[in-house]
Design a protein around this motif. Structure first.
Motif, PDB file in Angstrom:
ATOM      1  N   ASN A 193      19.002  15.170  44.817  1.00 25.21           N
ATOM      2  CA  ASN A 193      19.985  13.808  45.590  1.00 25.21           C
ATOM      3  C   ASN A 193      20.957  13.945  45.213  1.00 25.21           C
ATOM      4  O   ASN A 193      21.491  14.997  44.866  1.00 25.21           O
ATOM      5  CB  ASN A 193      19.237  12.283  45.692  1.00 25.21           C
ATOM      6  CG  ASN A 193      20.104  11.727  43.933  1.00 25.21           C
ATOM      7  OD1 ASN A 193      21.120  11.939  43.608  1.00 25.21           O
ATOM      8  ND2 ASN A 193      19.260  10.714  43.425  1.00 25.21           N
ATOM      9  N   TRP A 194      21.829  13.790  46.401  1.00 29.45           N
ATOM     10  CA  TRP A 194      24.045  14.254  45.637  1.00 29.45           C
ATOM     11  C   TRP A 194      24.433  13.766  44.972  1.00 29.45           C
ATOM     12  O   TRP A 194      25.164  14.766  44.522  1.00 29.45           O
ATOM     13  CB  TRP A 194      24.410  14.504  47.740  1.00 29.45           C
ATOM     14  CG  TRP A 194      23.652  14.575  48.040  1.00 29.45           C
ATOM     15  CD1 TRP A 194      23.247  14.918  49.724  1.00 29.45           C
ATOM     16  CD2 TRP A 194      25.017  15.556  48.277  1.00 29.45           C
ATOM     17  NE1 TRP A 194      22.973  15.637  50.118  1.00 29.45           N
ATOM     18  CE2 TRP A 194      24.043  17.120  49.479  1.00 29.45           C
ATOM     19  CE3 TRP A 194      25.112  16.733  48.104  1.00 29.45           C
ATOM     20  CZ2 TRP A 194      23.849  18.232  49.348  1.00 29.45           C
ATOM     21  CZ3 TRP A 194      25.805  18.086  47.561  1.00 29.45           C
ATOM     22  CH2 TRP A 194      24.765  19.373  49.152  1.00 29.45           C
ATOM     23  N   ASP A 195      23.836  12.498  44.365  1.00 28.66           N
ATOM     24  CA  ASP A 195      24.874  12.495  42.814  1.00 28.66           C
ATOM     25  C   ASP A 195      23.708  13.353  41.703  1.00 28.66           C
ATOM     26  O   ASP A 195      24.803  13.523  40.905  1.00 28.66           O
ATOM     27  CB  ASP A 195      23.873  11.241  42.846  1.00 28.66           C
ATOM     28  CG  ASP A 195      24.661  10.470  43.366  1.00 28.66           C
ATOM     29  OD1 ASP A 195      25.989   9.804  43.663  1.00 28.66           O
ATOM     30  OD2 ASP A 195      23.723   8.913  43.536  1.00 28.66           O
ATOM     31  N   VAL A 215      23.676  17.095  42.766  1.00 28.05           N
ATOM     32  CA  VAL A 215      24.217  17.129  43.054  1.00 28.05           C
ATOM     33  C   VAL A 215      25.408  17.985  42.421  1.00 28.05           C
ATOM     34  O   VAL A 215      26.038  18.818  42.119  1.00 28.05           O
ATOM     35  CB  VAL A 215      23.988  18.450  44.033  1.00 28.05           C
ATOM     36  CG1 VAL A 215      25.379  18.923  44.706  1.00 28.05           C
ATOM     37  CG2 VAL A 215      22.817  18.236  44.758  1.00 28.05           C
ATOM     38  N   GLU A 216      25.643  16.311  42.069  1.00 30.11           N
ATOM     39  CA  GLU A 216      27.269  16.287  42.147  1.00 30.11           C
ATOM     40  C   GLU A 216      27.700  16.620  40.236  1.00 30.11           C
ATOM     41  O   GLU A 216      28.309  17.318  39.719  1.00 30.11           O
ATOM     42  CB  GLU A 216      27.583  15.070  42.374  1.00 30.11           C
ATOM     43  CG  GLU A 216      28.376  15.316  43.718  1.00 30.11           C
ATOM     44  CD  GLU A 216      29.470  13.928  44.200  1.00 30.11           C
ATOM     45  OE1 GLU A 216      30.073  13.263  43.300  1.00 30.11           O
ATOM     46  OE2 GLU A 216      29.456  13.702  45.407  1.00 30.11           O
ATOM     47  N   TRP A 272      26.823  20.533  39.543  1.00 28.17           N
ATOM     48  CA  TRP A 272      27.444  21.245  40.507  1.00 28.17           C
ATOM     49  C   TRP A 272      27.707  23.148  38.959  1.00 28.17           C
ATOM     50  O   TRP A 272      27.653  23.763  40.281  1.00 28.17           O
ATOM     51  CB  TRP A 272      28.812  20.630  41.131  1.00 28.17           C
ATOM     52  CG  TRP A 272      29.406  21.462  41.857  1.00 28.17           C
ATOM     53  CD1 TRP A 272      30.342  22.455  41.744  1.00 28.17           C
ATOM     54  CD2 TRP A 272      28.574  21.997  42.733  1.00 28.17           C
ATOM     55  NE1 TRP A 272      31.237  22.926  42.724  1.00 28.17           N
ATOM     56  CE2 TRP A 272      29.895  22.954  43.432  1.00 28.17           C
ATOM     57  CE3 TRP A 272      27.798  21.657  43.424  1.00 28.17           C
ATOM     58  CZ2 TRP A 272      29.529  23.541  44.783  1.00 28.17           C
ATOM     59  CZ3 TRP A 272      27.700  22.528  45.319  1.00 28.17           C
ATOM     60  CH2 TRP A 272      28.393  23.018  45.666  1.00 28.17           C
ATOM     61  N   GLY A 290      29.828  19.974  44.879  1.00 27.81           N
ATOM     62  CA  GLY A 290      29.270  19.107  44.694  1.00 27.81           C
ATOM     63  C   GLY A 290      29.233  17.549  46.116  1.00 27.81           C
ATOM     64  O   GLY A 290      28.251  17.549  46.257  1.00 27.81           O
ATOM     65  N   ARG A 291      30.334  17.145  46.964  1.00 32.80           N
ATOM     66  CA  ARG A 291      30.206  16.599  47.141  1.00 32.80           C
ATOM     67  C   ARG A 291      29.755  16.754  48.849  1.00 32.80           C
ATOM     68  O   ARG A 291      30.675  17.970  49.040  1.00 32.80           O
ATOM     69  CB  ARG A 291      31.972  15.920  47.423  1.00 32.80           C
ATOM     70  CG  ARG A 291      32.287  15.292  46.296  1.00 32.80           C
ATOM     71  CD  ARG A 291      32.750  14.878  46.187  1.00 32.80           C
ATOM     72  NE  ARG A 291      34.554  15.854  46.523  1.00 32.80           N
ATOM     73  CZ  ARG A 291      35.465  15.899  46.116  1.00 32.80           C
ATOM     74  NH1 ARG A 291      35.275  16.154  44.646  1.00 32.80           N
ATOM     75  NH2 ARG A 291      36.188  17.038  46.209  1.00 32.80           N
ATOM     76  N   ARG A 292      29.262  16.563  49.480  1.00 31.56           N
ATOM     77  CA  ARG A 292      28.331  16.690  50.437  1.00 31.56           C
ATOM     78  C   ARG A 292      29.250  17.093  51.606  1.00 31.56           C
ATOM     79  O   ARG A 292      29.406  18.236  52.480  1.00 31.56           O
ATOM     80  CB  ARG A 292      27.533  15.837  51.241  1.00 31.56           C
ATOM     81  CG  ARG A 292      26.565  16.444  52.533  1.00 31.56           C
ATOM     82  CD  ARG A 292      25.466  14.796  52.171  1.00 31.56           C
ATOM     83  NE  ARG A 292      24.322  15.622  53.875  1.00 31.56           N
ATOM     84  CZ  ARG A 292      25.226  15.292  54.747  1.00 31.56           C
ATOM     85  NH1 ARG A 292      26.188  14.164  55.188  1.00 31.56           N
ATOM     86  NH2 ARG A 292      24.816  15.477  55.970  1.00 31.56           N
ATOM     87  N   GLU A 314      25.235  20.375  58.672  1.00 32.08           N
ATOM     88  CA  GLU A 314      24.787  18.860  57.644  1.00 32.08           C
ATOM     89  C   GLU A 314      23.416  19.407  57.504  1.00 32.08           C
ATOM     90  O   GLU A 314      23.074  19.308  56.945  1.00 32.08           O
ATOM     91  CB  GLU A 314      25.276  17.658  59.006  1.00 32.08           C
ATOM     92  CG  GLU A 314      26.485  17.361  58.866  1.00 32.08           C
ATOM     93  CD  GLU A 314      26.986  16.359  59.447  1.00 32.08           C
ATOM     94  OE1 GLU A 314      26.017  15.421  60.523  1.00 32.08           O
ATOM     95  OE2 GLU A 314      27.671  14.676  59.085  1.00 32.08           O
ATOM     96  N   ASP A 351      21.881  20.178  53.924  1.00 29.16           N
ATOM     97  CA  ASP A 351      20.950  19.207  53.596  1.00 29.16           C
ATOM     98  C   ASP A 351      19.544  19.844  53.259  1.00 29.16           C
ATOM     99  O   ASP A 351      18.868  20.134  52.649  1.00 29.16           O
ATOM    100  CB  ASP A 351      20.721  18.241  54.592  1.00 29.16           C
ATOM    101  CG  ASP A 351      21.677  17.364  54.820  1.00 29.16           C
ATOM    102  OD1 ASP A 351      22.282  17.111  53.306  1.00 29.16           O
ATOM    103  OD2 ASP A 351      21.771  16.120  55.612  1.00 29.16           O
ATOM    104  N   MET A 383      20.088  21.513  49.924  1.00 29.60           N
ATOM    105  CA  MET A 383      20.304  20.751  49.345  1.00 29.60           C
ATOM    106  C   MET A 383      18.538  20.214  48.747  1.00 29.60           C
ATOM    107  O   MET A 383      17.690  20.117  47.591  1.00 29.60           O
ATOM    108  CB  MET A 383      20.562  19.899  49.273  1.00 29.60           C
ATOM    109  CG  MET A 383      20.828  18.740  47.953  1.00 29.60           C
ATOM    110  SD  MET A 383      20.028  17.173  47.947  1.00 29.60           S
ATOM    111  CE  MET A 383      19.556  16.388  49.745  1.00 29.60           C
TER     112      MET A 383
END
Length: 65
Positions: free
Chosen positions: A2-4, A6-7, A10, A34-36, A55, A59, A62
């Protein structure tokens, strides 16, 4: 992933992102961190894509990690 995640990872994942979007500068990568939404905006601007297309592309990248 998830994006957390990824951040949080990063620095390790940035190389994979750079391989996909080679026109993005080091300064732009640094600002995205790493922020979407930042990454979507950069992809949209650099590659002339509509927001929804950028987007989907971000996505998809990711989800492939």
């Amino acid at each position: 992933m998830n994006w957390d995640q990824v951040e949080g990872n990063w620095k390790q994942l940035k190389g994979k992102a750079q391989a996909k979007w080679g026109d993005i500068t080091d300064d732009e990568w640094h600002s995205a961190e790493g922020r979407r939404e930042e990454l979507v905006g950069i992809v949209q601007e650099k590659y002339g894509k509509a927001k929804d297309e950028a987007e989907r592309e971000v996505d998809s990248w990711m989800n492939g990690l």
